[in-house]
Scaffold this motif. Sequence first.
Motif, PDB file in Angstrom:
ATOM      1  N   GLU A 275      44.600  34.938  31.853  1.00  0.00           N
ATOM      2  CA  GLU A 275      44.545  33.577  32.378  1.00  0.00           C
ATOM      3  C   GLU A 275      45.893  32.917  32.153  1.00  0.00           C
ATOM      4  O   GLU A 275      46.523  33.104  31.116  1.00  0.00           O
ATOM      5  CB  GLU A 275      43.455  32.781  31.664  1.00  0.00           C
ATOM      6  N   ASP A 276      46.331  32.168  33.146  1.00  0.00           N
ATOM      7  CA  ASP A 276      47.464  31.275  32.978  1.00  0.00           C
ATOM      8  C   ASP A 276      47.135  29.981  33.709  1.00  0.00           C
ATOM      9  O   ASP A 276      45.979  29.760  34.086  1.00  0.00           O
ATOM     10  CB  ASP A 276      48.790  31.931  33.423  1.00  0.00           C
ATOM     11  N   GLU A 277      48.108  29.144  33.911  1.00  0.00           N
ATOM     12  CA  GLU A 277      47.878  27.832  34.523  1.00  0.00           C
ATOM     13  C   GLU A 277      47.309  27.921  35.943  1.00  0.00           C
ATOM     14  O   GLU A 277      46.560  27.048  36.371  1.00  0.00           O
ATOM     15  CB  GLU A 277      49.199  27.063  34.539  1.00  0.00           C
ATOM     16  N   HIS A 278      47.628  29.005  36.665  1.00  0.00           N
ATOM     17  CA  HIS A 278      47.295  29.073  38.087  1.00  0.00           C
ATOM     18  C   HIS A 278      46.287  30.146  38.480  1.00  0.00           C
ATOM     19  O   HIS A 278      45.680  30.039  39.543  1.00  0.00           O
ATOM     20  CB  HIS A 278      48.568  29.283  38.904  1.00  0.00           C
TER      21      HIS A 278
ATOM     22  N   LYS B   1      43.041  29.657  40.366  1.00  0.00           N
ATOM     23  CA  LYS B   1      42.178  28.622  39.792  1.00  0.00           C
ATOM     24  C   LYS B   1      41.887  27.524  40.811  1.00  0.00           C
ATOM     25  O   LYS B   1      40.802  26.952  40.809  1.00  0.00           O
ATOM     26  CB  LYS B   1      42.816  28.029  38.537  1.00  0.00           C
ATOM     27  N   GLN B   2      42.844  27.257  41.650  1.00  0.00           N
ATOM     28  CA  GLN B   2      42.644  26.297  42.742  1.00  0.00           C
ATOM     29  C   GLN B   2      41.698  26.932  43.763  1.00  0.00           C
ATOM     30  O   GLN B   2      41.861  28.100  44.113  1.00  0.00           O
ATOM     31  CB  GLN B   2      43.993  25.997  43.394  1.00  0.00           C
ATOM     32  N   HIS B   3      40.710  26.176  44.225  1.00  0.00           N
ATOM     33  CA  HIS B   3      39.816  26.728  45.243  1.00  0.00           C
ATOM     34  C   HIS B   3      40.588  26.903  46.547  1.00  0.00           C
ATOM     35  O   HIS B   3      41.073  25.942  47.139  1.00  0.00           O
ATOM     36  CB  HIS B   3      38.589  25.844  45.488  1.00  0.00           C
TER      37      HIS B   3
ATOM     38  N   CYS C 243      34.666  29.104  41.238  1.00  0.00           N
ATOM     39  CA  CYS C 243      35.037  27.819  40.636  1.00  0.00           C
ATOM     40  C   CYS C 243      34.200  27.566  39.382  1.00  0.00           C
ATOM     41  O   CYS C 243      34.709  27.044  38.385  1.00  0.00           O
ATOM     42  CB  CYS C 243      34.869  26.685  41.642  1.00  0.00           C
ATOM     43  N   LYS C 244      32.931  27.957  39.417  1.00  0.00           N
ATOM     44  CA  LYS C 244      32.063  27.802  38.248  1.00  0.00           C
ATOM     45  C   LYS C 244      32.498  28.724  37.112  1.00  0.00           C
ATOM     46  O   LYS C 244      32.375  28.367  35.937  1.00  0.00           O
ATOM     47  CB  LYS C 244      30.614  28.053  38.629  1.00  0.00           C
ATOM     48  N   ILE C 245      33.015  29.906  37.454  1.00  0.00           N
ATOM     49  CA  ILE C 245      33.556  30.792  36.424  1.00  0.00           C
ATOM     50  C   ILE C 245      34.784  30.142  35.786  1.00  0.00           C
ATOM     51  O   ILE C 245      34.928  30.121  34.560  1.00  0.00           O
ATOM     52  CB  ILE C 245      33.870  32.178  37.015  1.00  0.00           C
ATOM     53  N   ILE C 246      35.662  29.601  36.613  1.00  0.00           N
ATOM     54  CA  ILE C 246      36.882  28.974  36.097  1.00  0.00           C
ATOM     55  C   ILE C 246      36.563  27.785  35.195  1.00  0.00           C
ATOM     56  O   ILE C 246      37.167  27.605  34.142  1.00  0.00           O
ATOM     57  CB  ILE C 246      37.812  28.558  37.257  1.00  0.00           C
ATOM     58  N   ASP C 247      35.576  26.959  35.587  1.00  0.00           N
ATOM     59  CA  ASP C 247      35.266  25.779  34.753  1.00  0.00           C
ATOM     60  C   ASP C 247      34.316  26.091  33.592  1.00  0.00           C
ATOM     61  O   ASP C 247      33.974  25.213  32.811  1.00  0.00           O
ATOM     62  CB  ASP C 247      34.754  24.619  35.606  1.00  0.00           C
TER      63      ASP C 247
END
Length: 138
Positions: free
Chosen positions: A21-24, A44-46, A7-11
Amino acid sequence: MNDCIFCKIIDGTIPSIKVYEDEHVYAFMDITPLAKGHTLLIPKQHVKDLFDMPSELAGHLYSVAPSIANAIKTAFNPKGLNTLNNNGAAAYQSVFHYHLHFIPRYEEDGLTLVWEPIKPEMAEVQQAATAIADALNA
């Protein structure tokens, strides 16, 4: 999730080397690779693991997977590719955010996937199949 490394990588709190990368979903290089080109694909969603993943998210993630695999094939010309996902501590999951490994395989790369298959009677195999089918139909 505040303490989840993925999650920290994604944000953007933790840096990564992005390949897609895309929306999901988000794909990036594994920083402790087993082979040249070792890539991870995550939602991207946990989502803790495949058991908890909504089917529509799984469908999207797995629709992206062949593109990642083919990009690795084009970039590095491996002799094969393992895709690997571990669900739960007993299956050696160490980061509890779903992730799919793409591990390119090369001649004599030294990597092994060794297990000893069980030798059930066919009646046991049929019972297992029935239990799974019953669960799917429940």
